[in-house]
Design an enzyme around this catalytic site. Structure first.
Site, PDB file in Angstrom:
ATOM      1  N   GLY A  28       0.832  -1.201   0.000  1.00 29.89           N
ATOM      2  CA  GLY A  28       0.000   0.000   0.000  1.00 29.89           C
ATOM      3  C   GLY A  28       0.865   1.249   0.000  1.00 29.89           C
ATOM      4  O   GLY A  28       2.079   1.171  -0.207  1.00 29.89           O
ATOM      5  N   HIS A  31       2.527   4.587  -4.955  1.00 27.98           N
ATOM      6  CA  HIS A  31       3.197   5.730  -5.586  1.00 27.98           C
ATOM      7  C   HIS A  31       3.616   5.330  -6.998  1.00 27.98           C
ATOM      8  O   HIS A  31       3.344   4.191  -7.440  1.00 27.98           O
ATOM      9  CB  HIS A  31       4.397   6.184  -4.740  1.00 27.98           C
ATOM     10  CG  HIS A  31       5.362   5.092  -4.396  1.00 27.98           C
ATOM     11  ND1 HIS A  31       6.104   4.411  -5.343  1.00 27.98           N
ATOM     12  CD2 HIS A  31       5.703   4.533  -3.204  1.00 27.98           C
ATOM     13  CE1 HIS A  31       6.862   3.517  -4.764  1.00 27.98           C
ATOM     14  NE2 HIS A  31       6.636   3.557  -3.451  1.00 27.98           N
ATOM     15  N   HIS A  34       5.249   1.881  -7.677  1.00 24.00           N
ATOM     16  CA  HIS A  34       4.314   0.753  -7.798  1.00 24.00           C
ATOM     17  C   HIS A  34       3.610   0.792  -9.162  1.00 24.00           C
ATOM     18  O   HIS A  34       3.418  -0.240  -9.808  1.00 24.00           O
ATOM     19  CB  HIS A  34       3.228   0.830  -6.723  1.00 24.00           C
ATOM     20  CG  HIS A  34       3.722   0.784  -5.304  1.00 24.00           C
ATOM     21  ND1 HIS A  34       3.518   1.814  -4.413  1.00 24.00           N
ATOM     22  CD2 HIS A  34       4.418  -0.155  -4.628  1.00 24.00           C
ATOM     23  CE1 HIS A  34       4.044   1.492  -3.245  1.00 24.00           C
ATOM     24  NE2 HIS A  34       4.614   0.307  -3.341  1.00 24.00           N
ATOM     25  N   GLU A 142      13.440  -3.331  -8.517  1.00 29.58           N
ATOM     26  CA  GLU A 142      14.861  -3.429  -8.156  1.00 29.58           C
ATOM     27  C   GLU A 142      15.185  -2.546  -6.946  1.00 29.58           C
ATOM     28  O   GLU A 142      16.221  -2.696  -6.334  1.00 29.58           O
ATOM     29  CB  GLU A 142      15.740  -3.034  -9.342  1.00 29.58           C
ATOM     30  CG  GLU A 142      15.695  -4.053 -10.448  1.00 29.58           C
ATOM     31  CD  GLU A 142      16.607  -3.708 -11.611  1.00 29.58           C
ATOM     32  OE1 GLU A 142      17.121  -2.569 -11.658  1.00 29.58           O
ATOM     33  OE2 GLU A 142      16.775  -4.579 -12.477  1.00 29.58           O
ATOM     34  N   SER A 179       9.439   5.865  -2.391  1.00 30.06           N
ATOM     35  CA  SER A 179       9.141   4.909  -1.330  1.00 30.06           C
ATOM     36  C   SER A 179       7.999   5.477  -0.503  1.00 30.06           C
ATOM     37  O   SER A 179       7.925   6.698  -0.297  1.00 30.06           O
ATOM     38  CB  SER A 179      10.380   4.724  -0.446  1.00 30.06           C
ATOM     39  OG  SER A 179      10.014   4.131   0.787  1.00 30.06           O
TER      40      SER A 179
END
Ligand code: AMP
Length: 284
Positions: A28, A31, A34, A142, A179
């Site tokens: 969740g 951002h 994702h 990555e 992140s």
């Protein structure tokens, strides 16, 4: 986009799904990092499933789990806009009380050392997600390089028929790897976070195969940043994660974990294999 909360509803939703099914597991706090995985899955697969599950088993510190951004409504809107077909959002009891799937190698150093039990929590839940969703391909960033290798190893050891696809790290304009935890940084902390990417970029840009020199430079740059507490900074073999001593021709990776305030950040960059002529400073 369909949102489902349990395995039965998921299996109904996917009963006549067109294959291959692409899968993007997340914690969740969605951002653009994702969403790049979703975009890649979309390109490869007619059906894309994402999961949003804040896996308690992979958090070794309760306060870290407590502070982790929870934005379910925004997450669903972003995933829908990105073209996800089905979101699997299980309830907290999806996680067993104890980890059940472990990988022995690759897990003791770095993230495994700083966060005891972390990878057992990851492999347990990723395995359960894979067996529940039944994807043909799963997309991992990555950004979490060690996790990517550990998941690949888990898939091989467990004999799962899932292709793990690696996707490049998405960065903000200041170089910081996107992140969910970045939302917890103040403005001043964010500037310090940018030095992680700058230090990694300098090492990757000047890489000539000399790991000892690169390691010293990387650590010095991070140690010179006030308020940045470096947990590890190393030059490792890209396949085994063993620290590289001396010079290498093989693909390597520069990896970093650091705390800024109470926020723990990780990042890494590829150090491309250099031929002998490259090490001598001539173009290869
Ligand atoms: P998380 O929700 O942090 O567990 O991340 C879910 C997936 O997104 C993992 O495969 C991550 O490696 C990936 N991911 C997270 N941040 C980024 C990023 N900045 N760029 C690319 N992939 C990312």
């Amino acid at each position: 986009m369909l949102t489902v909360h349990d395995a039965d509803a998921l299996s109904d939703a996917l009963s006549d799904a067109q294959r291959p099914v692409g899968f993007v597991p997340t914690l969740g706090g969605i951002h653009a990092g994702h969403l790049a995985l979703v975009e890649r899955a979309r390109r490869d697969c007619p059906t894309v499933v994402a999961s949003v599950f804040l896996n308690p088993l992979q958090f070794d510190r309760p306060e870290d789990l407590e502070r982790y951004p929870r934005t379910p409504e925004k997450d669903l809107a972003a995933l829908a806009a990105a073209g996800v077909d089905v979101v699997f959002m299980p309830s907290p009891d999806f996680a067993p009380a104890e980890p059940t799937v472990q990988v022995a190698e690759l897990t003791s150093r770095f993230e495994g050392e700083g966060r005891p039990g972390h990878f057992d929590g990851v492999t347990t839940i990723v395995h359960k997600l894979f067996t529940t969703v039944g994807p043909d391909r799963a997309y991992f960033g990555e950004k979490d390089y060690q996790q990517l290798l550990v998941v690949r190893r888990m898939v091989a050891e467990q004999g799962l028929d899932v292709e793990v696809v690696a996707c490049p790290t998405v960065r903000a304009d200041d170089g910081v790897a996107l992140s969910s935890r970045n939302a917890l940084l103040t403005g001043a902390q964010r500037a310090k976070a940018a030095t992680i990417a700058t230090a990694l970029g300098a090492v990757a840009g000047g890489w000539d195969g000399d790991a000892d020199t690169a390691r010293v430079r990387l650590r010095r740059r991070l140690e010179d940043t006030d308020g940045l507490d470096c947990e590890y900074a190393d030059i490792v073999d890209a396949a085994t994660l063993e620290p590289v001593e001396g010079e290498t021709d093989a693909p390597a990776r520069a990896i970093v974990a650091a705390r800024i305030g109470g926020v723990r950040l990780i990042d890494n960059m590829a150090l491309k294999a250099v031929g002998r002529r490259g090490r001598a400073g001539r173009p290869t």
